[in-house]
Write a protein that holds these residues in place. Structure first.
Motif: not given
Length: 591
Positions: A235, A351, A386, A389, A391
């Motif tokens: 992100s 992530y 999730e 943060g 996924e």
């Protein structure tokens, strides 16, 4: 891409020297050239290239000891060349070589590796040729009966390859080498395997044997998010923005007993992991040398030991190593880790988490899969990641041998729940693919599954992500629900239009409620509406940048598998030349 050894690898701190081996010390060594071919990950004739972060880790691993001992190592990665050019360079490099080696996993790598090896054998009939890797380990007979391979290394390859190099250099027979399979008097012979060993036995990885620039260059292309097997961008870099990543092994094997997986057969459920400190030292060295953005762990099961995961995460923070990372991690690991450990992992740059959810009922999980997963554990684990943060790419399978339709529908329903509670994650349901070397492979054969009859035909059997490889296992009512789930999941995740409107909100409601009433009619209406909409509004289709989104990776199906009507298992878009099957919402779903 071709690279040669250019000097000693960078030290990683104190390393315990490998224990002397009697066979190794008896054979007098001399320097020689070894050529190793990493076959193409995907068939370039059918779409985009493979992701540029897929380093030839297998070849680097087996090269470490021979390279340290003075042998010349040439690694050619076919993924950065046309197939003809890759094979030409391999054949040329084999001039004056003492040994040629090839690897591969189930899929196009098997086909490409075999086709390349045939050319090497034709051009160099006296050259010693060996194969290794997951597929060769479970089906050495298929390779050896072709007559072009002299041997197959089964299982963990570092020590076996070391012995084989030494024996080849000395002109010794391979027949007594551990972990080797060979053909003798028309029959397959399998020698006793080396015991699985840990990282203290291995020499440091010779990273200097590859030129990293082609990997970096491909990944920084503007459309790299569409490359096959590409992971999403972090992100902080930006959605679908180019980034530079590397793949990395930090452990070998997996302790899970899954009956559909060949790992228990190949590794005997042993798990050997690199200590966190050594992992941190090496990744820091590579960060300083290459300045990568992301590490994709290719471990079969990264999270077996919580302390190692915690120490690694804390080490990244303490060393201020600003990288993103992703790995496979099991549901029960996530739910049994302390919350502080999961927090650290997210804080350190994790992530993405890849989770093998497998099936949706506790009974089938216990009796046929073997993982210690109960109830809605998969849903809860996905939510836990999730909300921090991280996924998730969660994968379920339907159509196992002896699986009943009710169980398949329960799996689809649990996938729906997981997608609903974790809307940023990707929760997919794949048709079962029989894998040789597994308990379920034997069951599938007994139930009538027809395996490919030629080695080249295994080159497309890896396409089980969204494709059906075993016709008749998924009943029409189940196939219909699966296609509806794919339709709503894709719409809900915003992969059809770059806006959040009526159709997207309706899809999210469908997933949350589980109400698919009149879904087939609705899907047809959406298909008609979208076609009209695109006539007046330019719609930029978004790639589904997950490691296993259902991309085709190869061609060469057997006559049997080529007869499967994929339209009953996947959308019409999936079977087109776009090779971006995420846009499933445009599919025509029949009742």
């Amino acid at each position: 891409m071709l690279a040669r050894g250019l000097g000693p690898s960078m030290p990683l701190g104190p390393q315990r020297a490998p224990s002397p081996d009697p066979l190794h010390s008896m054979i007098q060594k001399k320097r020689g050239k070894i050529v190793l071919y990493q076959p193409q990950q995907v068939d370039r004739g059918i779409g985009p290239p493979s992701s540029g972060d897929m380093l030839p880790l297998e070849m680097l691993a087996i090269s470490a000891i021979p390279e340290r001992e003075g042998y010349e190592i040439v690694i050619i990665d076919g993924s950065f060349l046309t197939q003809d050019e890759a094979h030409r360079r391999v054949v040329e490099a084999c001039n004056g070589a003492m040994l040629f080696g090839v690897t591969g996993i189930l899929g196009f790598m098997v086909k490409d590796g075999y086709q390349c090896t045939k050319k090497v054998r034709a051009a160099h009939p006296k050259l010693k040729i060996v194969a290794g890797g997951w597929f060769a380990s479970v089906r050495p007979d298929l390779l050896l009966k072709t007559g072009i391979y002299d041997g197959v290394i089964m299982g963990q390859g570092e020590l076996a390859f070391r012995d084989l190099v030494a024996a080849t250099d000395a002109g010794e027979s391979w027949e007594n080498l551990k972990s080797l399979a060979f053909w003798k008097d028309g029959e397959l012979v399998k020698n006793e395997k080396h015991p699985v060993v840990g990282w203290e036995t291995f020499a440091p990885t010779p990273w200097h044997l590859i030129d990293i620039e082609p990997y970096r260059e491909r990944q920084l292309q503007p459309d790299s998010h569409r490359h096959i097997l590409r992971m999403p961008s972090p992100s902080w870099i930006g959605e679908r923005k180019p980034y530079f990543g590397i793949t990395y092994f930090s452990s070998f094997g997996c302790p899970e007993p899954c009956k559909f997986c060949c790992s228990p057969f190949v590794t005997n459920r042993r798990w050997k992991a690199m200590p966190a400190e050594r992992m941190l030292d090496e990744l820091q060295m590579l960060k300083e040398r290459w300045n990568y953005d992301v590490v994709r762990f290719h471990d079969a099961n990264f999270g077996v030991m919580e302390k190692r995961a915690r120490d690694f995460a804390q080490g990244l923070i303490d060393r201020d190593l600003k990288i993103g990372w992703n790995s496979f991690i099991e549901t029960h690991s996530i739910l049994h880790y302390k919350p502080e450990t999961l927090d650290l992992m997210a804080q350190s740059g994790m992530y993405l988490a890849e989770i093998g959810a497998e099936t949706g009922t506790e009974e089938f999980m216990k009796s046929q899969i073997g993982k210690p997963i109960k109830g809605d554990d998969n849903v809860n684990a996905t939510y836990e990641m999730e909300k921090r943060g991280i996924e998730c790419s969660v994968t379920y399978i339907i159509g196992f041998p002896h699986e009943q339709p009710d169980n398949m529908l329960a799996t689809l329903d649990q996938a729906r729940k997981a997608q609903a509670v974790a809307p940023k994650s990707s929760v997919t349901v794949w048709p079962y693919r029989p894998i040789p070397g597994t308990v379920m492979w034997d069951q599938a054969i007994e139930l009538g599954f027809q395996a490919p009859d030629e080695l080249e035909h295994w080159g497309s059997l890896g396409e089980y992500h969204l494709h059906e490889t075993w016709p008749g296992r998924i009943p029409p009512p189940v196939a219909r629900v699966r296609k509806l789930y794919c339709h709503y999941q894709t719409l809900a995740r915003g992969l059809v239009r770059q806006k959040d409107g009526f159709w997207e909100q309706l899809a999210r409601w469908r997933l949350k409620s589980g109400n698919y009433s009149l879904g087939s009619v609705e899907a047809k209406l959406f298909d008609v509406w979208l076609r009209m909409y695109k006539r007046v509004v330019r719609v930029e289709e978004k790639s589904r940048s997950w490691v296993d989104p259902g991309h085709r990776t190869g061609t060469g199906a057997s006559e049997h598998s080529a007869q499967i009507d994929q339209s009953r298992a996947v959308s019409s878009v999936t079977t087109t030349g776009e090779h971006d099957p995420a846009i499933l919402a445009r599919s025509r779903i029949s009742s």
